[in-house]
Enzyme design. Sequence first.
Site, PDB file in Angstrom:
ATOM      1  CE  LYS A  66      -4.917  10.171  -1.997  1.00 18.50           C
ATOM      2  NZ  LYS A  66      -3.809  10.108  -1.130  1.00 18.50           N
ATOM      3  CG  ASN A  87      -1.260   9.298  -5.792  1.00 20.29           C
ATOM      4  OD1 ASN A  87      -0.952   8.435  -6.419  1.00 20.29           O
ATOM      5  ND2 ASN A  87      -0.353   9.958  -4.802  1.00 20.29           N
ATOM      6  CG  ASP A 103      -0.143   9.357  -1.429  1.00 21.14           C
ATOM      7  OD1 ASP A 103       0.246  10.674  -2.078  1.00 21.14           O
ATOM      8  OD2 ASP A 103      -1.218   8.905  -1.434  1.00 21.14           O
ATOM      9  N   GLY A 127      -1.088   5.774  13.574  1.00 16.51           N
ATOM     10  CA  GLY A 127      -2.237   5.874  12.710  1.00 16.51           C
ATOM     11  C   GLY A 127      -2.406   4.668  11.942  1.00 16.51           C
ATOM     12  CG  ASN A 151      -4.935   3.437  14.695  1.00 18.44           C
ATOM     13  OD1 ASN A 151      -4.934   4.711  14.609  1.00 18.44           O
ATOM     14  ND2 ASN A 151      -6.393   2.903  14.349  1.00 18.44           N
ATOM     15  CE  LYS A 156      -8.914   2.154  11.247  1.00 15.50           C
ATOM     16  NZ  LYS A 156      -9.616   3.621  11.193  1.00 15.50           N
ATOM     17  CG  MET A 214       3.053  11.382   6.489  1.00 14.67           C
ATOM     18  SD  MET A 214       2.329   9.591   6.452  1.00 14.67           S
ATOM     19  CE  MET A 214       1.134   9.554   5.369  1.00 14.67           C
ATOM     20  N   GLY A 237       4.931  17.541   6.035  1.00 14.67           N
ATOM     21  CA  GLY A 237       4.563  16.908   4.995  1.00 14.67           C
ATOM     22  C   GLY A 237       4.421  17.531   3.436  1.00 14.67           C
TER      23      GLY A 237
HETATM   24  P1  ATR Z   1      -6.935   8.726   6.378  1.00 20.63           P
HETATM   25  O1  ATR Z   1      -7.051   9.029   4.847  1.00 20.63           O
HETATM   26  O2  ATR Z   1      -6.319  10.455   6.534  1.00 20.63           O
HETATM   27  O3  ATR Z   1      -5.930   7.870   6.809  1.00 20.63           O
HETATM   28  P2  ATR Z   1      -8.638   7.755   7.802  1.00 20.63           P
HETATM   29  O4  ATR Z   1      -8.615   6.611   7.066  1.00 20.63           O
HETATM   30  O5  ATR Z   1     -10.019   8.179   8.539  1.00 20.63           O
HETATM   31  O6  ATR Z   1      -7.940   8.976   7.087  1.00 20.63           O
HETATM   32  O7  ATR Z   1      -7.734   7.522   9.118  1.00 20.63           O
HETATM   33  C1  ATR Z   1      -7.571   8.343  10.204  1.00 20.63           C
HETATM   34  C2  ATR Z   1      -6.504   7.928  11.239  1.00 20.63           C
HETATM   35  O8  ATR Z   1      -6.181   8.841  12.044  1.00 20.63           O
HETATM   36  C3  ATR Z   1      -6.729   6.728  11.803  1.00 20.63           C
HETATM   37  O9  ATR Z   1      -5.777   6.230  12.158  1.00 20.63           O
HETATM   38  C4  ATR Z   1      -7.492   7.327  13.122  1.00 20.63           C
HETATM   39  O10 ATR Z   1      -7.575   6.567  14.116  1.00 20.63           O
HETATM   40  P3  ATR Z   1      -8.647   5.560  14.361  1.00 20.63           P
HETATM   41  O11 ATR Z   1      -8.611   4.444  13.585  1.00 20.63           O
HETATM   42  O12 ATR Z   1      -8.689   5.081  15.773  1.00 20.63           O
HETATM   43  O13 ATR Z   1     -10.076   6.299  14.213  1.00 20.63           O
HETATM   44  C5  ATR Z   1      -6.370   8.495  13.387  1.00 20.63           C
HETATM   45  N1  ATR Z   1      -7.123   9.712  14.277  1.00 20.63           N
HETATM   46  C6  ATR Z   1      -7.796  10.640  13.975  1.00 20.63           C
HETATM   47  N2  ATR Z   1      -8.067  11.363  14.616  1.00 20.63           N
HETATM   48  C7  ATR Z   1      -7.230  11.008  15.888  1.00 20.63           C
HETATM   49  C8  ATR Z   1      -6.893  11.627  17.295  1.00 20.63           C
HETATM   50  N3  ATR Z   1      -7.491  12.661  17.906  1.00 20.63           N
HETATM   51  N4  ATR Z   1      -6.085  10.915  17.798  1.00 20.63           N
HETATM   52  C9  ATR Z   1      -5.387   9.855  17.621  1.00 20.63           C
HETATM   53  N5  ATR Z   1      -5.522   9.187  16.347  1.00 20.63           N
HETATM   54  C10 ATR Z   1      -6.446   9.791  15.439  1.00 20.63           C
END
Ligand code: ATR
Length: 272
Positions: A66, A87, A103, A127, A151, A156, A214, A237
Site C-alpha cells: 500500500k 488501496n 478502506d 491499534g 495502542n 504511535k 476489522m 470486517g
Molecule cells: P496493519 O497494517 O495491520 O495496521 P501494522 O502497521 O504492523 O499492521 O500495525 C499492527 C497494529 O496491531 C499495531 O497497532 C500493533 O501495536 P504496536 O504498534 O504496539 O506494535 C498492534 N498489535 C499487534 N499485535 C498486537 C497484540 N498482540 N496486542 C496488542 N496490539 C497488537
Amino acid sequence: MTDRYCVFGHPVGHSKSPAIHSAFARQTGEDIEYRAIEAPRDDFIGAWRDFVASGGRGANVTVPFKEDAFRLCDRLSPGAERAGAVNTLILGRDGRVFGDTTDGVGLVADMKRHGVALAGARVLVLGAGGAVRGVLAPLLAEGPSRLSVVNRTAAKAVALARDFADLGAIDGGGFDALAGPYDVVINGTSASLAGDLPPLPEALFAPQACAYDMMYGAEPTVFLAWAAPRGARVIDGLGMLVEQAAASFAQWRGVTPATDRVLADLRSQLQG
Ligand code: ATR
C-alpha cells in the site's frame, strides 16, 4: 479488449477480491476481468507496469504494497494523502495514475448498513498501525463526540492523534489511558491474527455499544468473542471488505454495485 483489473499482494492467493469483483461485474453487466497477482516484494512498480502493458486499467493493492502504491501515483485523493497509503489505483486516459484509499469509506459504509450511529458517539479505536491510519479520516468525518486511539506502543497512538487533530476531537495513548465506557469500539490491531486479545477493562462498553473487528474469519475473532458476553453488538470486517471493494469498483467503472447479496454469499462460503 476487455478492461483488466487485479489485486496486488504478497501473498495474495487467498484474496477474496477476485470473487467479489467478478460478482460485481456480473451484477452490473460491466465487461471486466479481475484476478490476483503476487508481485515480487522488491518490485511492485515493475509488476504494475507489466500489468498496464497487458491492458490493466486499475488495481486494488493489499499488504505489503500500500505504501509502494502511494509512491507511484501521479495524483492522490485527499484521503490517500492523509493515509500515506493507497488501496485503489486508477489509470487515467492520459496514462497518469490516480491513487485513492477506500478502506475507511468501506468501514463507515458497513457500519451504516448495520445501523451503527457514529455521530455524537464515543468511539475507541484499538491499534495505531497502517490499517488504523487508513480509516481515521472517514470516521472523524461522521462527527463522533470523541475518538480515542489506544495502542500497545502508546507513542504511535499519540502521534496518530496529532496527525489527525485538525479533523475532529481525537486523542491517543496507551491501554492504561482507557476511560470508557464507549459506544463504538473498533479493533484495528493485528492481534486477532495471532489469536491475542488486547488488554481491555471489563467496563469497556456503554449500553447498546457496538464492537467491530476489522478482521474476520469463519469463527468470531478473539476480540468479538470477548465482547459479545459483555453486552456489545458484534460485527466483523467481512462487510468492510465488500464495501471497500464496491467503492473501488465505483471509481473504476462509474457504477456502484449493490453489496448485500455478495456479502451474504461470501459469508456462507466462509462458514462452509
Ligand atoms: P496493519 O497494517 O495491520 O495496521 P501494522 O502497521 O504492523 O499492521 O500495525 C499492527 C497494529 O496491531 C499495531 O497497532 C500493533 O501495536 P504496536 O504498534 O504496539 O506494535 C498492534 N498489535 C499487534 N499485535 C498486537 C497484540 N498482540 N496486542 C496488542 N496490539 C497488537
